[in-house]
Design an enzyme around this catalytic site. Sequence first.
Site, short mmCIF file in Angstrom:
data_model
loop_
_atom_site.label_atom_id
_atom_site.label_comp_id
_atom_site.label_asym_id
_atom_site.label_seq_id
_atom_site.Cartn_x
_atom_site.Cartn_y
_atom_site.Cartn_z
N ASP A 138 0.82 -1.21 0.00
CA ASP A 138 0.00 0.00 0.00
C ASP A 138 0.85 1.26 0.00
OD1 ASP A 138 0.96 -0.38 2.59
OD2 ASP A 138 -0.99 -0.84 3.44
N HIS A 160 -6.92 -5.02 10.51
CA HIS A 160 -6.74 -4.76 9.08
C HIS A 160 -5.48 -5.46 8.56
CE1 HIS A 160 -4.40 -0.71 9.79
NE2 HIS A 160 -3.57 -1.70 9.73
#
Length: 233
Positions: free
Chosen positions: A62, A130
């Site tokens: 990410d 997450h």
Amino acid sequence: MEIIRVKDAAAGGKKAFEIIQQAMKDGIHTLGLATGSTPITLYQEMTNSDLDFSNMTSVNLDEYVGLGGEDKQSYRYFMNENLFNQKPFKETFVPNGKAEDLQAECQRYDDVIATHPIDIQILGIGRNGHIGFNEPGTPLDSKTSVVNLTESTIEANKRFFDKVEDVPTKAVSMGIGSILQGKKMVLMAYGEDKADAIKGMVDGPVTTHLPASALQNHADVVVIVDDAAASKL
Ligand code: PGA
């Protein structure tokens, strides 16, 4: 899931390094890499080793929207500082958080993942469960997308910024479905504040409320945890 308990993050980094070292002997080509505090001891082991990564490809999970490689808080910068400057890879991919067309960037990144199948995916886990920046509520088969960071994630990550207002509120993140395409998952977690997420991931139901629980559907997952992170198992 195979759970490996270690004394501390230093020992966890060594364990994860051994897995990568063996897999490289067996001929793997592509590592999926992560940022944050958790993988730092692994990257130290890699940089201190005599392993040659110049034939390896890396694909990072990410990147913050709005930050580029020159920004010290960007994940591209983090990867260069903690690994790539010391150990050059053949090719390194990190999403472009400054892409003008972010939707096109997400599609491009899924194409990168498709053309560079990930052999070992390194993962940390958020306090809210997450993986990547896929926050609770994300569909478990999601592709790479622009995601909104939750308050708890912004709060957890503000330590890297001067003030909380500077923390980007969006990121480009590999989706949960994209992550699960990797052949082997190696998730590391250290410290008591990860204990609830680890408990839910290992023993709880597979649910969008805890994105890491999707790993229960993957055939090859190694979880490296210290006693504190494992304390609720
Ligand atoms: P951390 O972050 O390694 O900095 O705790 C992990 C994550 O949020 O995935």
